[in-house]
Design a protein around this motif. Structure first.
Motif, PDB file in Angstrom:
ATOM      1  N   ILE A  45       0.874  -1.193   0.000  1.00  0.00           N
ATOM      2  CA  ILE A  45       0.000   0.000   0.000  1.00  0.00           C
ATOM      3  C   ILE A  45       0.906   1.236   0.000  1.00  0.00           C
ATOM      4  O   ILE A  45       0.526   2.304  -0.464  1.00  0.00           O
ATOM      5  CB  ILE A  45      -0.991  -0.019   1.187  1.00  0.00           C
ATOM      6  CG1 ILE A  45      -2.098   1.031   0.967  1.00  0.00           C
ATOM      7  CG2 ILE A  45      -0.282   0.195   2.511  1.00  0.00           C
ATOM      8  CD1 ILE A  45      -3.265   0.915   1.902  1.00  0.00           C
ATOM      9  N   HIS A  46       2.115   1.045   0.530  1.00  0.00           N
ATOM     10  CA  HIS A  46       3.177   2.046   0.389  1.00  0.00           C
ATOM     11  C   HIS A  46       4.128   1.568  -0.703  1.00  0.00           C
ATOM     12  O   HIS A  46       4.789   0.526  -0.556  1.00  0.00           O
ATOM     13  CB  HIS A  46       3.934   2.231   1.716  1.00  0.00           C
ATOM     14  CG  HIS A  46       3.128   2.931   2.753  1.00  0.00           C
ATOM     15  ND1 HIS A  46       3.163   2.606   4.087  1.00  0.00           N
ATOM     16  CD2 HIS A  46       2.246   3.966   2.634  1.00  0.00           C
ATOM     17  CE1 HIS A  46       2.342   3.415   4.754  1.00  0.00           C
ATOM     18  NE2 HIS A  46       1.777   4.250   3.897  1.00  0.00           N
ATOM     19  N   GLY A  47       4.211   2.330  -1.797  1.00  0.00           N
ATOM     20  CA  GLY A  47       4.967   1.883  -2.958  1.00  0.00           C
ATOM     21  C   GLY A  47       6.466   1.836  -2.772  1.00  0.00           C
ATOM     22  O   GLY A  47       7.180   1.270  -3.604  1.00  0.00           O
ATOM     23  N   ASP A  48       6.958   2.415  -1.675  1.00  0.00           N
ATOM     24  CA  ASP A  48       8.399   2.354  -1.407  1.00  0.00           C
ATOM     25  C   ASP A  48       8.746   1.188  -0.482  1.00  0.00           C
ATOM     26  O   ASP A  48       9.857   1.127   0.049  1.00  0.00           O
ATOM     27  CB  ASP A  48       8.911   3.687  -0.836  1.00  0.00           C
ATOM     28  CG  ASP A  48       8.211   4.102   0.439  1.00  0.00           C
ATOM     29  OD1 ASP A  48       7.217   3.436   0.822  1.00  0.00           O
ATOM     30  OD2 ASP A  48       8.639   5.090   1.066  1.00  0.00           O
ATOM     31  N   GLU A  49       7.795   0.290  -0.291  1.00  0.00           N
ATOM     32  CA  GLU A  49       8.035  -0.908   0.522  1.00  0.00           C
ATOM     33  C   GLU A  49       7.790  -2.151  -0.334  1.00  0.00           C
ATOM     34  O   GLU A  49       7.230  -3.148   0.122  1.00  0.00           O
ATOM     35  CB  GLU A  49       7.121  -0.877   1.756  1.00  0.00           C
ATOM     36  CG  GLU A  49       7.408   0.320   2.656  1.00  0.00           C
ATOM     37  CD  GLU A  49       6.308   0.637   3.661  1.00  0.00           C
ATOM     38  OE1 GLU A  49       5.295  -0.093   3.707  1.00  0.00           O
ATOM     39  OE2 GLU A  49       6.462   1.626   4.385  1.00  0.00           O
ATOM     40  N   SER A  50       8.232  -2.069  -1.589  1.00  0.00           N
ATOM     41  CA  SER A  50       7.837  -3.086  -2.564  1.00  0.00           C
ATOM     42  C   SER A  50       8.561  -4.417  -2.387  1.00  0.00           C
ATOM     43  O   SER A  50       8.249  -5.379  -3.082  1.00  0.00           O
ATOM     44  CB  SER A  50       8.023  -2.560  -3.989  1.00  0.00           C
ATOM     45  OG  SER A  50       9.345  -2.141  -4.178  1.00  0.00           O
ATOM     46  N   THR A  85       7.409   5.411  -4.884  1.00  0.00           N
ATOM     47  CA  THR A  85       6.966   6.397  -3.892  1.00  0.00           C
ATOM     48  C   THR A  85       6.043   5.754  -2.864  1.00  0.00           C
ATOM     49  O   THR A  85       5.318   4.811  -3.170  1.00  0.00           O
ATOM     50  CB  THR A  85       6.190   7.549  -4.551  1.00  0.00           C
ATOM     51  OG1 THR A  85       5.043   7.006  -5.253  1.00  0.00           O
ATOM     52  CG2 THR A  85       7.057   8.316  -5.533  1.00  0.00           C
ATOM     53  N   ARG A  86       6.056   6.320  -1.673  1.00  0.00           N
ATOM     54  CA  ARG A  86       5.118   5.887  -0.631  1.00  0.00           C
ATOM     55  C   ARG A  86       3.673   6.171  -1.063  1.00  0.00           C
ATOM     56  O   ARG A  86       2.763   5.387  -0.827  1.00  0.00           O
ATOM     57  CB  ARG A  86       5.443   6.643   0.666  1.00  0.00           C
ATOM     58  CG  ARG A  86       4.554   6.279   1.849  1.00  0.00           C
ATOM     59  CD  ARG A  86       5.019   7.057   3.080  1.00  0.00           C
ATOM     60  NE  ARG A  86       4.166   6.929   4.227  1.00  0.00           N
ATOM     61  CZ  ARG A  86       4.331   6.060   5.223  1.00  0.00           C
ATOM     62  NH1 ARG A  86       5.326   5.208   5.192  1.00  0.00           N
ATOM     63  NH2 ARG A  86       3.523   6.029   6.258  1.00  0.00           N
ATOM     64  N   CYS A  87       3.499   7.320  -1.722  1.00  0.00           N
ATOM     65  CA  CYS A  87       2.149   7.782  -2.074  1.00  0.00           C
ATOM     66  C   CYS A  87       1.702   7.237  -3.429  1.00  0.00           C
ATOM     67  O   CYS A  87       2.489   6.659  -4.173  1.00  0.00           O
ATOM     68  CB  CYS A  87       2.141   9.309  -2.110  1.00  0.00           C
ATOM     69  SG  CYS A  87       3.390   9.993  -3.227  1.00  0.00           S
ATOM     70  N   LEU A 152       1.158  -6.063   4.650  1.00  0.00           N
ATOM     71  CA  LEU A 152       2.622  -6.054   4.745  1.00  0.00           C
ATOM     72  C   LEU A 152       3.193  -4.656   4.538  1.00  0.00           C
ATOM     73  O   LEU A 152       2.792  -3.940   3.612  1.00  0.00           O
ATOM     74  CB  LEU A 152       3.234  -7.002   3.703  1.00  0.00           C
ATOM     75  CG  LEU A 152       3.421  -8.444   4.152  1.00  0.00           C
ATOM     76  CD1 LEU A 152       2.078  -9.153   4.242  1.00  0.00           C
ATOM     77  CD2 LEU A 152       4.343  -9.182   3.215  1.00  0.00           C
ATOM     78  N   HIS A 153       4.132  -4.325   5.399  1.00  0.00           N
ATOM     79  CA  HIS A 153       4.849  -3.046   5.324  1.00  0.00           C
ATOM     80  C   HIS A 153       6.325  -3.295   5.631  1.00  0.00           C
ATOM     81  O   HIS A 153       6.739  -4.383   5.976  1.00  0.00           O
ATOM     82  CB  HIS A 153       4.311  -2.064   6.380  1.00  0.00           C
ATOM     83  CG  HIS A 153       2.964  -1.495   6.076  1.00  0.00           C
ATOM     84  ND1 HIS A 153       2.783  -0.224   5.592  1.00  0.00           N
ATOM     85  CD2 HIS A 153       1.730  -2.028   6.197  1.00  0.00           C
ATOM     86  CE1 HIS A 153       1.492   0.009   5.420  1.00  0.00           C
ATOM     87  NE2 HIS A 153       0.832  -1.067   5.782  1.00  0.00           N
ATOM     88  N   GLY A 154       7.126  -2.243   5.529  1.00  0.00           N
ATOM     89  CA  GLY A 154       8.506  -2.267   5.971  1.00  0.00           C
ATOM     90  C   GLY A 154       8.833  -0.909   6.570  1.00  0.00           C
ATOM     91  O   GLY A 154       8.189   0.076   6.209  1.00  0.00           O
ATOM     92  N   PHE A 155       9.777  -0.771   7.423  1.00  0.00           N
ATOM     93  CA  PHE A 155      10.686  -1.779   7.941  1.00  0.00           C
ATOM     94  C   PHE A 155      10.784  -1.601   9.457  1.00  0.00           C
ATOM     95  O   PHE A 155      11.850  -1.401   9.999  1.00  0.00           O
ATOM     96  CB  PHE A 155      12.078  -1.632   7.299  1.00  0.00           C
ATOM     97  CG  PHE A 155      12.045  -1.895   5.798  1.00  0.00           C
ATOM     98  CD1 PHE A 155      12.154  -3.184   5.304  1.00  0.00           C
ATOM     99  CD2 PHE A 155      11.872  -0.844   4.905  1.00  0.00           C
ATOM    100  CE1 PHE A 155      12.116  -3.426   3.931  1.00  0.00           C
ATOM    101  CE2 PHE A 155      11.827  -1.084   3.538  1.00  0.00           C
ATOM    102  CZ  PHE A 155      11.946  -2.375   3.041  1.00  0.00           C
TER     103      PHE A 155
END
Ligand SMILES: [Zn+2]
Length: 236
Positions: A45-50, A85-87, A152-155
């Protein structure tokens, strides 16, 4: 159909489109063939945690479609995933755009370095639930009524579950992470807040910052078990 069942090969499962991103990229969910899913697993859902997309994809690719028991979204934010990006493409943090009671119109701030200031502003959207990705995710959840969602997210290296459920405790034990009741700061309009208000149990699975091989070794067996029904007996 021949299925390679190799985590390094192509993705041979058929996805179902449940909406599209602001830029028109299809939002896809992978569904079990023979049953309605009890668990929804969602990455990026956050594109910088791919990295979460890659791990879930490897698990999915390593199993026959008939083995899949859960619903799987490999990227809830494909526009953000494509450009890192996160957004989303509208500059909105989708994880602050859900129409929960605590949604606020003010900019939301995040940090992208451990120990750094939480001072990078993003929009929570022009209104609660304004973004097409948010609307599509809500629509999918209404349709499939999962008994548990794992996002799922990071980190942050923790299992966030306000209920400290049996499943969360087991995930934490197996991954050597801690169960926490929250991530330590306010998250207005978050997916978790919205799910909690709808009384849908949600676990926020915050991957640790580790080399890819270690993430794969520790987390893929656990994520695969979440996909293949291993935890279903523990659901209410
Ligand atoms: Zn995140």
């Amino acid at each position: 159909m021949v299925v390679s069942c190799s985590e390094i090969g192509p993705l041979n499962h058929a996805g179902h489109t449940f909406g599209s991103s602001l830029k028109g990229v299809p939002l896809e969910v992978f569904l079990p063939v023979e049953q309605s899913p009890k668990i929804l697993l969602m990455a990026s859902i956050h594109g910088d945690e791919s990295i979460s997309t890659v791990l879930l994809s490897e698990c999915l690719r390593s199993m026959e479609p008939s083995v899949l028991k859960s619903a799987v979204i490999l990227s809830a934010n494909p526009d953000g995933t494509l450009v890192g990006t996160r957004c989303n493409a509208g500059g909105v943090d989708l994880n602050r755009n859900f129409p929960s009671q605590n949604w606020v119109a003010d900019p939301v701030f995040y940090r992208n370095r451990k120990g750094g200031p939480q001072d990078i502003p993003l929009s929570p959207g022009s209104s609660a639930g304004s973004e097409p990705e948010t609307q599509a995710i809500m629509g999918l959840i209404d349709k499939i009524s999962p008994k548990l969602i794992v996002s799922l997210h990071g980190f942050l290296n923790c299992i966030d579950d306000p209920q400290s459920s049996t499943i969360a405790m087991d995930l934490a034990r197996r991954t050597n992470m801690e169960v926490v009741p929250d991530v330590g700061y306010e998250t207005p309009g978050s997916f978790g807040s919205w799910c909690a208000e709808k009384q849908i149990p949600i676990i926020t699975y915050e991957l640790p910052f580790l080399p890819m091989d270690e993430l794969r070794k520790i987390h893929n067996p656990v994520l695969s078990d979440l996909m293949t029904g291993h935890y279903e007996a523990l659901l209410g």
